[in-house]
Scaffold this motif. Structure first.
Motif, PDB file in Angstrom:
ATOM      1  N   ILE A   4     -19.048 -14.631 -14.624  1.00 53.90           N
ATOM      2  CA  ILE A   4     -19.536 -15.996 -14.834  1.00 53.90           C
ATOM      3  C   ILE A   4     -20.623 -16.014 -15.908  1.00 53.90           C
ATOM      4  O   ILE A   4     -20.594 -16.836 -16.837  1.00 53.90           O
ATOM      5  CB  ILE A   4     -20.059 -16.594 -13.515  1.00 53.90           C
ATOM      6  N   ASP A   5     -21.587 -15.114 -15.797  1.00 52.08           N
ATOM      7  CA  ASP A   5     -22.673 -15.067 -16.776  1.00 52.08           C
ATOM      8  C   ASP A   5     -22.143 -14.848 -18.190  1.00 52.08           C
ATOM      9  O   ASP A   5     -22.690 -15.376 -19.169  1.00 52.08           O
ATOM     10  CB  ASP A   5     -23.650 -13.944 -16.424  1.00 52.08           C
ATOM     11  N   GLU A   6     -21.077 -14.068 -18.301  1.00 50.06           N
ATOM     12  CA  GLU A   6     -20.506 -13.753 -19.613  1.00 50.06           C
ATOM     13  C   GLU A   6     -19.778 -14.945 -20.224  1.00 50.06           C
ATOM     14  O   GLU A   6     -19.703 -15.080 -21.454  1.00 50.06           O
ATOM     15  CB  GLU A   6     -19.552 -12.567 -19.480  1.00 50.06           C
ATOM     16  N   HIS A   7     -19.227 -15.838 -19.375  1.00 44.09           N
ATOM     17  CA  HIS A   7     -18.361 -16.907 -19.872  1.00 44.09           C
ATOM     18  C   HIS A   7     -18.962 -18.309 -19.804  1.00 44.09           C
ATOM     19  O   HIS A   7     -18.404 -19.239 -20.399  1.00 44.09           O
ATOM     20  CB  HIS A   7     -17.042 -16.904 -19.101  1.00 44.09           C
ATOM     21  N   ILE A   8     -20.055 -18.503 -19.118  1.00 37.89           N
ATOM     22  CA  ILE A   8     -20.544 -19.857 -18.861  1.00 37.89           C
ATOM     23  C   ILE A   8     -21.459 -20.393 -19.962  1.00 37.89           C
ATOM     24  O   ILE A   8     -21.824 -21.575 -19.958  1.00 37.89           O
ATOM     25  CB  ILE A   8     -21.261 -19.911 -17.495  1.00 37.89           C
ATOM     26  N   GLY A   9     -21.830 -19.558 -20.901  1.00 35.58           N
ATOM     27  CA  GLY A   9     -22.679 -20.014 -21.997  1.00 35.58           C
ATOM     28  C   GLY A   9     -24.075 -20.358 -21.507  1.00 35.58           C
ATOM     29  O   GLY A   9     -24.677 -19.612 -20.733  1.00 35.58           O
ATOM     30  N   ASP A  10     -24.578 -21.503 -21.972  1.00 33.77           N
ATOM     31  CA  ASP A  10     -25.929 -21.918 -21.609  1.00 33.77           C
ATOM     32  C   ASP A  10     -25.960 -22.773 -20.349  1.00 33.77           C
ATOM     33  O   ASP A  10     -27.020 -23.310 -19.995  1.00 33.77           O
ATOM     34  CB  ASP A  10     -26.560 -22.712 -22.762  1.00 33.77           C
ATOM     35  N   HIS A  11     -24.839 -22.923 -19.682  1.00 34.94           N
ATOM     36  CA  HIS A  11     -24.762 -23.784 -18.504  1.00 34.94           C
ATOM     37  C   HIS A  11     -25.212 -23.028 -17.253  1.00 34.94           C
ATOM     38  O   HIS A  11     -25.336 -21.799 -17.257  1.00 34.94           O
ATOM     39  CB  HIS A  11     -23.334 -24.308 -18.334  1.00 34.94           C
TER      40      HIS A  11
END
Length: 374
Positions: free
Chosen positions: A54-61
């Motif tokens: 999740i951290d790798e794919h969620i960007g700044d969200h």
């Protein structure tokens, strides 16, 4: 469309997506809402793996993590996870194991292939603590939720001291009041229509009572929300946002097998039941031969939480992995709310969010059009 609670979190829309799928978490957060990962059934190592992705794919969200710590459960006095699991496994009667296995065998559900019998359910404080600890290492995880009662005081302090928000679900008015008195930051008020663990009072009755009883604490409305009209109805009662679970089950991003998707698509709103047969507490799911079998007078009664969950853990994972094998869907665990009757297509999470907001706007226009103007 932002409420004060949205502004506090820094999200664009008051749409909170509860899901066990990491892809859904990311997709909803990127669409302007916030995804909340349900971590029940995850070991700390598995949760780390999911949060890394999740951290790798969620960007700044941002996102949230949901745990499940019941206020009362078998083995509450034990402080070692290993000791707790050993005690729980030993406490499950053999007749219950035999009955569960026979249902699986009769339906032709294949055996679990791996030599991994570890059960990672977090239906206890000692197990959930490890998940909370992992979640709080993530800067983008901004909220922790407990699905079963008021979290322990030490966890509330730990989360709030980290600068994050913590809330809990409530299916009864007194539970929401208890959450407020314990110092939680928000309450998710779920009516009986909702999927998973839910109480007996319907949403349209419970939501406004909860808003009035715990003001000014933010309330998120859950149970019975699948389109913008239902979202408008909830928001009109003073809630700070909507908490949705069922509508993401059949999304493009959901990790659901075709047979499971078909079960959701074919079901009507009359095809769910509140049953203790999988977790030991009443939870709403698609009714089938499994739920009916455990309800008969000549069969074993469901065990208290978390014993029943440990007993059925194998059934849950096997019926999810082998959803299309044999007659698996006749006994599969498919938790879903009564809005399942509105799940008629496969949409992306982004499209679901945008549809909700468009329908909300259209419904509001309708109300304004029939309201006399001075």
């Amino acid at each position: 469309m932002q409420t004060d609670f949205c502004k506090q979190l820094g999200i664009e829309a008051p749409i909170f997506a509860f899901t066990h799928c990491r892809d859904v978490v990311v997709a909803v957060s990127k669409a302007g809402g916030i995804g909340v990962l349900g971590a029940v059934g995850f070991s700390p190592a598995k949760l780390k793996e999911e949060l890394d992705w999740i951290d790798e794919h969620i960007g700044d969200h941002i996102y949230g993590v949901d745990t499940a710590i019941p206020q009362k459960y078998e083995g509450m006095d034990l402080t070692s996870p290993e000791e707790l699991v050993e005690m729980l496994q030993a406490a499950i009667p053999q007749q219950h194991r035999d009955f569960s296995e026979k249902l699986l065998a009769d339906a032709g559900v294949p055996e679990w292939p791996e030599q991994d019998d570890e059960v990672s359910l977090s239906f206890s404080a000692v197990q959930a603590q490890a998940l909370v600890d992992e979640a709080l290492t993530r800067s983008k995880c901004r909220m922790i939720v407990n699905a079963l009662g008021t979290p322990p005081a030490e966890i509330i302090k730990q989360v709030q001291d980290s600068g994050r928000l913590i809330g809990a679900l409530a299916g009864r008015l007194k539970h929401g009041i208890a959450h407020k008195n314990a110092g939680l930051d928000f309450v998710i008020c779920q009516g009986s229509e909702g999927g998973g663990h839910a109480g007996e009072v319907t949403s349209v009755i419970l939501w406004p009572q909860m808003v009035d009883a715990i003001a000014p604490l933010p309330v998120l409305a859950a149970g019975g929300i699948a389109d913008g009209r239902q979202m408008l109805a909830a928001m009109s009662m003073g809630v700070a946002g909507v908490w949705m679970g069922s509508m993401w089950l059949n999304s493009v991003e959901a990790a659901a097998e075709p047979a499971q998707r078909e079960s959701y698509m074919n079901a009507t709103s009359e095809d769910t039941v509140r049953s203790r047969s999988f977790t030991g507490k009443t939870a709403r799911m698609l009714k089938n031969e499994w739920t009916e079998a455990w309800d008969r007078e000549d069969t074993p009664d469901a065990l208290p939480m978390p014993l029943q969950g440990y007993l059925t853990f194998d059934a849950v994972r096997r019926t999810h992995r082998y959803a299309g094998s044999g007659d698996c869907q006749k006994i599969a665990f498919n938790p879903v709310g009564q809005v399942v009757g509105q799940i008629n297509s496969i949409e992306s999470c982004r499209d679901i969010v945008f549809r909700l907001l468009t329908e909300y706007s259209d419904a509001l226009d309708h109300i304004n059009a029939i309201t006399p103007q001075e």
